[in-house]
Design a protein around this motif. Structure first.
Motif, PDB file in Angstrom:
ATOM      1  N   ARG A 106      -6.803 -55.877 -22.734  1.00  0.00           N
ATOM      2  CA  ARG A 106      -7.000 -57.307 -22.475  1.00  0.00           C
ATOM      3  C   ARG A 106      -6.450 -58.089 -23.659  1.00  0.00           C
ATOM      4  O   ARG A 106      -6.711 -57.753 -24.818  1.00  0.00           O
ATOM      5  CB  ARG A 106      -8.480 -57.639 -22.262  1.00  0.00           C
ATOM      6  CG  ARG A 106      -9.079 -57.022 -21.013  1.00  0.00           C
ATOM      7  CD  ARG A 106     -10.473 -57.579 -20.743  1.00  0.00           C
ATOM      8  NE  ARG A 106     -11.154 -56.849 -19.684  1.00  0.00           N
ATOM      9  CZ  ARG A 106     -10.998 -57.087 -18.390  1.00  0.00           C
ATOM     10  NH1 ARG A 106     -10.168 -58.055 -18.009  1.00  0.00           N
ATOM     11  NH2 ARG A 106     -11.646 -56.383 -17.487  1.00  0.00           N
ATOM     12  N   ILE A 107      -5.705 -59.137 -23.329  1.00  0.00           N
ATOM     13  CA  ILE A 107      -5.074 -59.963 -24.343  1.00  0.00           C
ATOM     14  C   ILE A 107      -5.670 -61.367 -24.270  1.00  0.00           C
ATOM     15  O   ILE A 107      -5.737 -61.965 -23.189  1.00  0.00           O
ATOM     16  CB  ILE A 107      -3.547 -60.031 -24.132  1.00  0.00           C
ATOM     17  CG1 ILE A 107      -2.948 -58.625 -24.170  1.00  0.00           C
ATOM     18  CG2 ILE A 107      -2.891 -60.929 -25.173  1.00  0.00           C
ATOM     19  CD1 ILE A 107      -1.512 -58.571 -23.719  1.00  0.00           C
ATOM     20  N   LYS A 108      -6.112 -61.881 -25.400  1.00  0.00           N
ATOM     21  CA  LYS A 108      -6.591 -63.256 -25.480  1.00  0.00           C
ATOM     22  C   LYS A 108      -5.376 -64.159 -25.542  1.00  0.00           C
ATOM     23  O   LYS A 108      -4.623 -64.152 -26.517  1.00  0.00           O
ATOM     24  CB  LYS A 108      -7.474 -63.450 -26.711  1.00  0.00           C
ATOM     25  CG  LYS A 108      -8.103 -64.835 -26.804  1.00  0.00           C
ATOM     26  CD  LYS A 108      -9.007 -64.932 -28.036  1.00  0.00           C
ATOM     27  CE  LYS A 108      -9.648 -66.309 -28.129  1.00  0.00           C
ATOM     28  NZ  LYS A 108     -10.517 -66.408 -29.333  1.00  0.00           N
ATOM     29  N   LYS A 129      -2.918 -67.191 -25.940  1.00  0.00           N
ATOM     30  CA  LYS A 129      -2.879 -68.348 -26.824  1.00  0.00           C
ATOM     31  C   LYS A 129      -3.012 -69.636 -26.017  1.00  0.00           C
ATOM     32  O   LYS A 129      -2.482 -69.756 -24.919  1.00  0.00           O
ATOM     33  CB  LYS A 129      -1.574 -68.359 -27.616  1.00  0.00           C
ATOM     34  CG  LYS A 129      -1.501 -67.267 -28.677  1.00  0.00           C
ATOM     35  CD  LYS A 129      -0.251 -67.412 -29.520  1.00  0.00           C
ATOM     36  CE  LYS A 129      -0.233 -66.388 -30.653  1.00  0.00           C
ATOM     37  NZ  LYS A 129       0.981 -66.517 -31.494  1.00  0.00           N
ATOM     38  N   THR A 186      -1.902 -59.405 -33.265  1.00  0.00           N
ATOM     39  CA  THR A 186      -1.175 -60.471 -32.577  1.00  0.00           C
ATOM     40  C   THR A 186       0.118 -59.898 -32.016  1.00  0.00           C
ATOM     41  O   THR A 186       0.872 -59.234 -32.728  1.00  0.00           O
ATOM     42  CB  THR A 186      -0.861 -61.628 -33.541  1.00  0.00           C
ATOM     43  OG1 THR A 186      -2.090 -62.170 -34.038  1.00  0.00           O
ATOM     44  CG2 THR A 186      -0.077 -62.721 -32.834  1.00  0.00           C
ATOM     45  N   VAL A 192      -6.853 -53.531 -31.405  1.00  0.00           N
ATOM     46  CA  VAL A 192      -7.694 -54.727 -31.274  1.00  0.00           C
ATOM     47  C   VAL A 192      -7.503 -55.632 -32.490  1.00  0.00           C
ATOM     48  O   VAL A 192      -7.503 -55.178 -33.633  1.00  0.00           O
ATOM     49  CB  VAL A 192      -9.175 -54.333 -31.124  1.00  0.00           C
ATOM     50  CG1 VAL A 192     -10.059 -55.576 -31.155  1.00  0.00           C
ATOM     51  CG2 VAL A 192      -9.393 -53.570 -29.836  1.00  0.00           C
ATOM     52  N   GLY A 193      -7.312 -56.918 -32.199  1.00  0.00           N
ATOM     53  CA  GLY A 193      -7.128 -57.894 -33.271  1.00  0.00           C
ATOM     54  C   GLY A 193      -5.675 -58.157 -33.613  1.00  0.00           C
ATOM     55  O   GLY A 193      -5.370 -59.121 -34.325  1.00  0.00           O
ATOM     56  N   GLU A 206      -3.478 -62.334 -28.580  1.00  0.00           N
ATOM     57  CA  GLU A 206      -4.163 -61.425 -29.499  1.00  0.00           C
ATOM     58  C   GLU A 206      -4.910 -60.377 -28.694  1.00  0.00           C
ATOM     59  O   GLU A 206      -5.611 -60.706 -27.730  1.00  0.00           O
ATOM     60  CB  GLU A 206      -5.143 -62.205 -30.376  1.00  0.00           C
ATOM     61  CG  GLU A 206      -5.923 -61.330 -31.346  1.00  0.00           C
ATOM     62  CD  GLU A 206      -6.927 -62.137 -32.150  1.00  0.00           C
ATOM     63  OE1 GLU A 206      -8.127 -61.782 -32.123  1.00  0.00           O
ATOM     64  OE2 GLU A 206      -6.519 -63.133 -32.782  1.00  0.00           O
ATOM     65  N   ILE A 207      -4.758 -59.113 -29.048  1.00  0.00           N
ATOM     66  CA  ILE A 207      -5.424 -58.031 -28.322  1.00  0.00           C
ATOM     67  C   ILE A 207      -6.921 -58.079 -28.619  1.00  0.00           C
ATOM     68  O   ILE A 207      -7.334 -57.993 -29.773  1.00  0.00           O
ATOM     69  CB  ILE A 207      -4.841 -56.664 -28.723  1.00  0.00           C
ATOM     70  CG1 ILE A 207      -3.362 -56.597 -28.329  1.00  0.00           C
ATOM     71  CG2 ILE A 207      -5.617 -55.530 -28.052  1.00  0.00           C
ATOM     72  CD1 ILE A 207      -2.677 -55.314 -28.740  1.00  0.00           C
ATOM     73  N   GLU A 208      -7.724 -58.255 -27.565  1.00  0.00           N
ATOM     74  CA  GLU A 208      -9.168 -58.311 -27.765  1.00  0.00           C
ATOM     75  C   GLU A 208      -9.890 -57.080 -27.234  1.00  0.00           C
ATOM     76  O   GLU A 208     -11.064 -56.879 -27.536  1.00  0.00           O
ATOM     77  CB  GLU A 208      -9.748 -59.568 -27.129  1.00  0.00           C
ATOM     78  CG  GLU A 208      -9.596 -59.670 -25.621  1.00  0.00           C
ATOM     79  CD  GLU A 208     -10.271 -60.920 -25.071  1.00  0.00           C
ATOM     80  OE1 GLU A 208     -10.907 -61.647 -25.870  1.00  0.00           O
ATOM     81  OE2 GLU A 208     -10.165 -61.172 -23.862  1.00  0.00           O
ATOM     82  N   GLU A 209      -9.195 -56.241 -26.442  1.00  0.00           N
ATOM     83  CA  GLU A 209      -9.853 -55.035 -25.936  1.00  0.00           C
ATOM     84  C   GLU A 209      -8.800 -53.979 -25.597  1.00  0.00           C
ATOM     85  O   GLU A 209      -7.775 -54.284 -24.989  1.00  0.00           O
ATOM     86  CB  GLU A 209     -10.673 -55.345 -24.684  1.00  0.00           C
ATOM     87  CG  GLU A 209     -11.372 -54.121 -24.090  1.00  0.00           C
ATOM     88  CD  GLU A 209     -12.062 -54.436 -22.777  1.00  0.00           C
ATOM     89  OE1 GLU A 209     -12.373 -53.481 -22.032  1.00  0.00           O
ATOM     90  OE2 GLU A 209     -12.267 -55.632 -22.474  1.00  0.00           O
TER      91      GLU A 209
END
Length: 663
Positions: free
Chosen positions: A650-652, A654, A604, A601-602, A630-633
């Protein structure tokens, strides 16, 4: 001679358990099955005289649990144990435990298993016996630097192989030095998960070679013979798909040479029972030892069809102390035999293993099919992806190929994706038909484009559209309100098409109009069965076999090819940006166990970066990011059992990537 045992426990599952039990029954033996929780309703359990549950679904809790199997033998009164193939079949500790319990192990001695069970030790034994072996490294030093140095000495391309086990697990082809370390690490991991040992060996890669194996058989009286060769060159991921005998590359002189070499190797280790020496055969007629399988082979039925022998019965007779009833001079071969392995895997998606419920299973009556399938069976992720073996015998190779293609076309398996259509494509390929297929056949002849599903026949689309109207009743279509049905159908995940279905004009006649076409297609339903759509189209009769899975999917078979269709009539079109948002969600593509995860998590990451390794059906599959972000989960960890479709990461996404996708 009086049998030394009357009750046999089969320490295996599925089709091989059934295969062994049938021969044992013909010999008058009582048979005992063992099973895991996942196999409680398996046909091999129902067939046996007695069945004992070993425990959990994982093989380590059941089919690999030696103490549980020994206890089951004692409780059931079994006097002998047959290991089948896979699981504990080549486990020397198991053979020793069976003997220590006062039971008969149907197979070779634990000493022979141990000598051949490790590829490194086996090569040393074979070299001492004068058997030609591939140059390589099989030393005990296993650190990266030693293996890199030895690889430089051997030269590229080379093979990295797990020293223990087989079946293509822990095996990698390395073409260049820069790819070696990654291959070593992934091969170690897979080997450790599959065989409990991460020891590796290196071998020079013999490219454009054939994989030819020789079946040997020995008894307890010193007699040892060979039963000819099998060509197993058609493989994917080093796992066999098509086997045949005789090999199109082996003549009588070469057969004698390879057979004598195999027999000499067997005698060097005082081999008893069924065994197979596997060789790589070069274009120049030279051959090299790869490994010895100290068990019954998956493809033993090919030799049975060619020789008329029952190899399982021979195994049991040898285990009873009886001598072989044939000499080498008395062994005869007739015609040609061939087998394909029906596997639960998607050949259009990198041969990804598949799971699901069997909706329909109908073996071809013209073939010998070894399986343990039936409608309602559940194919799980806990065991190997092979479901059945389809075998035929013909007067010659051409007749055999044609007969096997027909058998594949007549075989019905609906409910999940499998490789039967791809097998037919391989059999019909000119390179295979010409007898020129080597171990690189699939890689050479089938790229991603060739493997992709070809265009769906309009007959299949029309049938799916008609079935999805839910107006098929009895022997005719009816439309109570007299209006057209608008149906949106997607076949095999491809772009959906709209169809207009009109069942109001004449009883028993349905008009189907595809999107963008003016012509109506008329179908006349003629079959009383609700699972076979028989109709006339353009003055030609068609039959489409189908089953519903209860989850909105329709499975269809037409001309030996298999399709799945989804009714998307009431779904809405996706909005711009949805695809990119979905690309940021990494789901399990199949049921399995999380072997390891590098997602944090967190962190990039970039598109293509590996995130999760999932193990299913004894194979590892790497899941990578589809987009930068960015990996958020991270919702899984190593050791977790996951079902297909579960969200793992889950990836946030860009903002610039999302904007590019929406443009």
């Amino acid at each position: 001679m009086t049998p030394t045992f009357n009750t046999l426990l089969v320490a295996n599952r599925g089709e091989i358990a059934l295969r062994i039990m049938r021969s044992a029954r013909r010999m008058g033996l009582r048979v005992v099955a063992v099973y895991s929780e996942a196999d409680r309703d398996s046909p091999h359990v129902a067939y046996a005289d007695e069945a004992i549950c070993l425990g959990g679904s994982a093989a380590s809790e059941s089919y690999r649990a030696i103490p549980k199997i020994i206890d089951a033998a004692k409780v059931s009164g079994a006097e002998a144990v047959h290991p089948g193939y896979g699981f504990l079949a080549e486990n020397a500790d198991f053979a020793e435990a069976v003997a220590a319990a006062g039971l008969v192990f149907v197979g070779p001695s634990a000493t022979a298993i141990k000598m051949m069970g490790n590829k490194a030790e086996a090569k040393d034994v074979m070299i001492a016996a004068g058997v030609p072996c591939i140059p390589g490294y099989q030393g005990l030093a296993q650190d990266d630097q030693t293996l890199v140095d030895e690889a430089g000495r051997i030269g590229f391309p080379l093979m990295v192989k797990a020293a223990a086990g087989g079946g293509g697990r822990g095996m990698r082809l390395v073409r260049a030095k820069q790819d070696l370390l990654a291959a070593l690490h992934s091969a170690r991991s897979e080997a450790l998960a599959s065989f409990g040992s991460d020891q590796l060996i290196l071998e020079r890669a013999i490219l454009n070679a054939r994989h030819v194996e020789v079946q040997i058989f020995g008894d307890q009286h010193g007699n040892l013979i060979h039963l000819g060769e099998r060509d197993c060159s058609v493989q994917r991921r080093h796992q066999k798909l098509i086997e045949e005998s005789p090999s199109p590359a082996v003549d009588a002189v070469l057969r004698s040479r390879m057979g004598q070499t195999a027999v000499s190797a067997g005698k060097a280790i005082q081999y008893v029972g069924a065994g197979t020496l596997e060789f790589l055969l070069g274009e120049d007629g030279n051959f090299w030892f790869m490994e010895m399988n100290t068990r019954l082979q998956v493809e033993h039925g090919v030799t049975e069809l060619l020789t008329g022998l029952d190899l399982v019965a021979w195994q049991l007779q040898v285990a009873m102390g009886r001598p072989l009833n044939l000499t080498q001079e008395e062994v005869t071969w007739s015609g040609h035999a061939m087998e394909v392995r029906l596997c639960a895997e998607d050949s259009t998606a990198g041969f990804l293993p598949q799971t699901g419920r069997v909706l329909a299973w109908e073996p071809a009556p013209m073939a010998r099919t070894d399986s343990a399938l039936r409608a309602g069976s559940q194919v799980s992720a806990f065991y190997d992806s092979m479901l059945a073996k389809i075998m035929v015998h013909g007067d010659n190779r051409e007749a055999c190929i044609n007969k096997l293609i027909q058998a594949c076309q007549q075989t019905v398996l609906l409910g999940f994706k499998h490789n039967l259509t791809f097998l037919q494509t391989c059999l019909a390929h000119q390179r295979f038909k010409d007898g020129q297929a080597t171990t690189t056949f699939i890689d050479d002849c089938f790229d991603d484009v060739a493997l992709a599903r070809r265009e769906t026949p309009e007959v299949v689309e029309v049938a799916a559209a008609a079935i999805f109207t839910k107006a098929v009743t009895g022997s005719s279509w009816t439309n109570a309100i007299g209006l057209n049905h608008i149906v949106k159908v997607a076949i095999d995940g491809l772009t959906p098409r709209h169809w207009t279905v009109d069942a109001s004009s004449h009883p028993g006649v349905v008009n189907v109009k595809p999107e963008g076409r003016d012509a109506w297609i008329s179908l006349t339903h003629t079959d009383q069965s609700q699972s076979i759509l028989a109709f006339d189209l353009n003055e030609q009769r068609y039959h489409v076999r189908f089953e519903r899975d209860g989850q909105g999917q329709l499975w269809l078979q037409y001309k030996g090819a298999f399709y799945f269709a989804v009714d998307l009539t009431h779904t809405h079109e996706a909005k711009n940006g949805t695809l990119s948002a979905n690309a940021g969600t990494v789901r399990a593509p199949l049921a399995g166990r999380i072997a390891r995860t590098s997602a944090v998590v967190g962190e990039t990451i970039k598109a293509g970066d590996p995130l999760i390794v999932i193990e299913s059906m004894k194979m590892e599959h790497t899941l990578s990011a589809e987009i930068d972000g960015e990996i958020e989960e991270v919702s899984c960890r190593a050791g977790d059992q996951v079902m297909a479709g579960r969200v793992l990461v889950r990836i946030k996404v860009k903002a610039e990537a999302l904007a590019k996708e929406s443009a």
